[in-house]
Design an enzyme around this catalytic site. Structure first.
Site, short mmCIF file in Angstrom:
data_model
loop_
_atom_site.label_atom_id
_atom_site.label_comp_id
_atom_site.label_asym_id
_atom_site.label_seq_id
_atom_site.Cartn_x
_atom_site.Cartn_y
_atom_site.Cartn_z
CD GLU A 439 -2.90 -0.55 -0.28
OE1 GLU A 439 -3.38 -1.54 -0.83
OE2 GLU A 439 -2.95 0.59 -0.76
C1 LIG Z 1 2.56 -9.89 0.38
C2 LIG Z 1 2.36 -8.82 -0.64
C3 LIG Z 1 1.08 -8.46 -1.03
C4 LIG Z 1 0.88 -7.48 -2.00
N1 LIG Z 1 -0.39 -7.22 -2.45
C5 LIG Z 1 -0.56 -6.44 -3.56
C6 LIG Z 1 -1.83 -6.34 -4.19
O1 LIG Z 1 -2.83 -6.91 -3.76
N2 LIG Z 1 -1.92 -5.59 -5.32
C7 LIG Z 1 -0.85 -4.94 -5.87
O2 LIG Z 1 -1.00 -4.29 -6.89
N3 LIG Z 1 0.38 -5.01 -5.27
C8 LIG Z 1 0.55 -5.75 -4.14
N4 LIG Z 1 1.78 -5.87 -3.56
C9 LIG Z 1 2.89 -5.11 -4.11
C10 LIG Z 1 3.32 -3.97 -3.20
O3 LIG Z 1 2.35 -2.96 -3.18
C11 LIG Z 1 4.70 -3.49 -3.69
O4 LIG Z 1 5.62 -4.52 -3.35
C12 LIG Z 1 5.10 -2.17 -3.08
O5 LIG Z 1 4.30 -1.13 -3.59
C13 LIG Z 1 6.57 -1.83 -3.34
O6 LIG Z 1 6.88 -1.98 -4.70
P1 LIG Z 1 8.17 -2.85 -5.09
O7 LIG Z 1 8.06 -4.16 -4.40
O8 LIG Z 1 8.28 -2.87 -6.57
O9 LIG Z 1 9.39 -2.09 -4.47
P2 LIG Z 1 10.20 -0.88 -5.15
O10 LIG Z 1 9.24 0.11 -5.69
O11 LIG Z 1 11.22 -1.44 -6.07
O12 LIG Z 1 10.91 -0.25 -3.88
C14 LIG Z 1 12.11 -0.77 -3.30
C15 LIG Z 1 12.61 0.24 -2.26
O13 LIG Z 1 12.93 1.49 -2.91
C16 LIG Z 1 12.19 2.54 -2.32
N5 LIG Z 1 11.75 3.47 -3.37
C17 LIG Z 1 11.19 3.17 -4.56
N6 LIG Z 1 10.91 4.30 -5.24
C18 LIG Z 1 11.28 5.33 -4.46
C19 LIG Z 1 11.22 6.75 -4.59
N7 LIG Z 1 10.69 7.35 -5.65
N8 LIG Z 1 11.70 7.50 -3.58
C20 LIG Z 1 12.21 6.93 -2.48
N9 LIG Z 1 12.28 5.61 -2.28
C21 LIG Z 1 11.82 4.81 -3.27
C22 LIG Z 1 10.99 1.89 -1.63
O14 LIG Z 1 10.50 2.67 -0.54
C23 LIG Z 1 11.60 0.56 -1.18
O15 LIG Z 1 12.24 0.72 0.05
C24 LIG Z 1 2.00 -6.81 -2.56
C25 LIG Z 1 3.29 -7.14 -2.14
C26 LIG Z 1 3.49 -8.14 -1.23
C27 LIG Z 1 4.90 -8.54 -0.86
#
Ligand SMILES: Cc1cc2nc3c(=O)[nH]c(=O)nc-3n(C[C@H](O)[C@H](O)[C@H](O)COP(=O)(O)OP(=O)(O)OC[C@H]3O[C@@H](n4cnc5c(N)ncnc54)[C@H](O)[C@@H]3O)c2cc1C
Length: 594
Positions: A439
């Site tokens: 989220e």
């Molecule tokens: C168990 C689980 C359930 C989930 N359920 C859903 C779901 O129902 N629907 C759905 O659509 N998604 C879902 N997700 C996905 C989840 O919302 C994403 O994993 C989350 O938004 C982070 O995206 P990412 O994993 O690509 O991390 P990334 O975006 O790659 O981030 C990696 C790190 O970099 C930091 N970062 C990235 N961009 C920036 C920025 N611009 N400025 C500063 N810091 C930054 C982040 O804070 C984080 O610490 C789920 C994930 C999990 C693990």
């Protein structure tokens, strides 16, 4: 250790920190009275403790089962879900005309806390269904609403939220899933989504996916994203289920926690394209999805509170039983219960006070969401909306960080037994970890707070919040109650620190955005400490004036004092970090690993 819903503290928090009595007096909640609210929370607490909580362990051990595109939930889950929906708990906040209960967000929030405290993996499915219901209520065409909402509100069908793709997580502008216009009002969706919570399961006969995708002529970036409703099974005109849609679950993830919540890779359009219907306007899908995400952020914040509450209850019970050493002043025979040791007591007090502070922030936010929807005048609704916007990232980041910290302290209180899975404390710690990530990660929340929220109304909104907190500090000082110790002074320093850091960030945003973003996370914690500390103090003040039991008064005052004197004292240091530490982050060259 069974889960006991803390209904008394929930009601006290709603009344004394989230303005429940004023809302009732203003007629915001119609005929609803305090007794009705207490009765609903008591019933929800019973269901959560007696029916859902026993699923938590089996869900963790067994997990969701994947086989050949289907997902089977752990033993006992289907039956409890079916009884839960039959009791009407799924549609608490939904429109009455469509079969919901039309209850306010404050009640729904307290209930969400209970479902998730009983089992976070159980609470997660309905949490996303509720988000999907809200997005459809706000943006879908009437015929889509009529066809899908009643069964989603009753819980006969669940909903999902499909944003994430391998290359598009925090940054949804990179999204690639595609939608083609067919010309008959439908669209064909193709693409792959990852991490989709409850994307496939056997709890219900249909699953309604809300999917973000791009039209062929869409502008690049976030302005070219549309939202589509894609059912697992197509729905005939008479409401019966038709053919299977072109969407399948490819696999589920093996995860650190929430094992029973299936986290699915979803494939759309293997056989030419899944049939979808537009929700809202073309290219305005992200805006429509934000309706869902803002409420989902409060819901995830409440997951943070819920896991903290569950871990605290467990640790308190263990610390009262386990005996080791002799605490200072222990006169009785043998070893003292570890709860008597000041260091253990400090851990338990940190757990209890932090949980209640996070609960207060979340319930304040829920009350503002109600004000934004239900207040009589447009000015009041606008004010509710603005304050809810400000509180959302703080509630999400602060409460889920607290969930993690408190669950970790819970393991510590158990000593070696905390590291052993049989005890159950470790599961709370594993489950809590995701709340700070999904989220919108807590880092993204902090940046939202700094770059979009503190500047609302030219900074006047935060200034009003600071003035409100100063009012509480003055009331504590005026009470002259010796039991508050140094609460007023410490909270005054906390609010001063928040004001200093806010001023710095408002300046840095224009001149040095990297410095501002580097300070965003410590600033969010600082804001949480100020909001939580003053909320606990206000609650204690009002409980003292309202003639509650001596025990409840003493606990409320003691926790407010503990928070102010032991936790809020981090505030001046956090302000220093924001004001002078950000540049060090910007200047630092971290050498890449060779
Ligand atoms: C168990 C689980 C359930 C989930 N359920 C859903 C779901 O129902 N629907 C759905 O659509 N998604 C879902 N997700 C996905 C989840 O919302 C994403 O994993 C989350 O938004 C982070 O995206 P990412 O994993 O690509 O991390 P990334 O975006 O790659 O981030 C990696 C790190 O970099 C930091 N970062 C990235 N961009 C920036 C920025 N611009 N400025 C500063 N810091 C930054 C982040 O804070 C984080 O610490 C789920 C994930 C999990 C693990």
């Amino acid at each position: 250790m069974p889960y006991r819903a803390p209904v008394a503290d929930m009601i006290a928090t709603l009344k004394h920190a989230a303005g429940l009595e004023q809302s009732l007096a203003q007629g915001l909640y119609g005929e609803l009275g305090l007794d009705d609210i207490t009765a609903i929370l008591d019933e929800a607490g019973k269901f959560a403790g007696e029916r859902i909580a026993p699923l938590n362990r089996v869900g963790d051990r067994e997990g969701a089962h994947f086989h050949d595109g289907t997902v089977t939930m752990p033993h006992g889950w289907k039956e409890v879900y079916s009884d839960w929906t039959a009791a009407g708990w799924n549609g608490l906040m939904a429109e009455e005309a469509l079969g919901g209960q039309g209850l306010p967000c404050v009640i729904n929030s307290a209930c969400l806390e209970m479902w998730n405290a009983a089992s976070g993996a159980f609470g997660l499915g309905p949490l996303l269904t509720q988000g999907a219901i809200e997005a459809l209520q706000a943006h879908a065409a009437p015929e889509l609403k009529a066809k899908y909402l009643p069964k989603m509100i009753s819980g006969e069908w669940t909903g999902t939220m499909n944003l994430t793709e391998p290359q598009a997580g925090s940054d949804l502008s990179a999204l690639r899933s595609r939608a083609e216009r067919v010309g008959d009002g439908t669209y064909r969706i193709t693409g792959q989504k990852i991490f989709i919570t409850y994307g496939e399961h056997d709890l219900t006969e249909n699953i309604i996916h809300l999917v973000l995708a791009r039209l062929p002529d869409a502008p690049p970036g976030t302005k070219g994203i549309s939202l589509f409703l894609v059912p697992k099974f197509l729905v005939n005109e008479d409401g019966s289920l038709g053919a299977r849609n072109d969407v399948r679950c490819h696999s589920i993830e093996h995860k650190l926690g929430v094992h029973a919540s299936p986290t699915c890779t979803m494939v759309y359009g293997d056989a030419g394209g899944a049939i979808g219907w537009l929700v809202g306007e073309e290219n305005r899908g992200l805006m429509a999805m934000f309706t869902m995400m803002n409420n989902a952020r409060l819901a995830v914040a409440l997951q943070g509170v819920s896991i903290a509450e569950r871990a605290t209850q467990k640790a308190l019970a263990f610390a009262a039983e386990r005996r080791q050493g002799k605490a200072p002043g222990w006169e009785a025979e043998g070893m003292s219960p570890i709860i008597e040791h000041p260091d253990v007591k400090r851990m338990l007090a940190t757990m209890r006070a932090s949980t209640q502070a996070a609960r207060a922030i979340c319930y304040m936010l829920a009350a503002e969401i109600d004000r934004a929807h239900l207040a009589r005048t447009p000015e009041e609704r606008k004010a509710g909306h603005a304050r809810a916007s400000l509180l959302t990232p703080i509630a999400k980041a602060y409460s889920t960080d607290i969930g993690n910290e408190v669950a970790s302290l819970g393991v510590q209180v158990h000593g070696g037994m905390g590291f052993v899975e049989e005890t159950g404390a470790a599961q709370h710690m594993r489950d809590a970890r995701i709340y700070a990530i999904y989220e919108g990660t807590n880092g993204i929340q902090a940046i939202d707070l700094v770059s979009r929220k503190i500047g609302i109304e030219g900074g006047a909104l935060v200034a009003a919040e600071i003035a409100r907190m100063r009012g509480i500090v003055a009331d504590v000082a005026k009470s002259n109650a010796v039991e508050f110790g140094l609460t007023a002074s410490r909270l005054r320093e906390t609010v001063d620190a928040l004001e200093t850091a806010t001023k710095h960030l408002l300046g840095a945003l224009a001149n040095n955005p990297a410095d501002a973003q580097a300070g965003a996370t410590p600033f969010t914690r600082l804001f949480g400490l100020a909001l939580g500390g003053t909320a606990l103090a206000q609650k204690a003040l009002k409980m003292r004036a309202n003639g509650v039991s001596d025990l409840a008064r003493a606990e409320a005052t003691g926790l407010a004092r503990f928070f102010a004197e032991n936790l809020a004292t981090a505030a001046p240091g956090l302000a220093e970090t924001v004001v002078t530490g950000g540049q060090a982050v910007v200047d630092l060259d971290i050498p890449l690993a060779s």
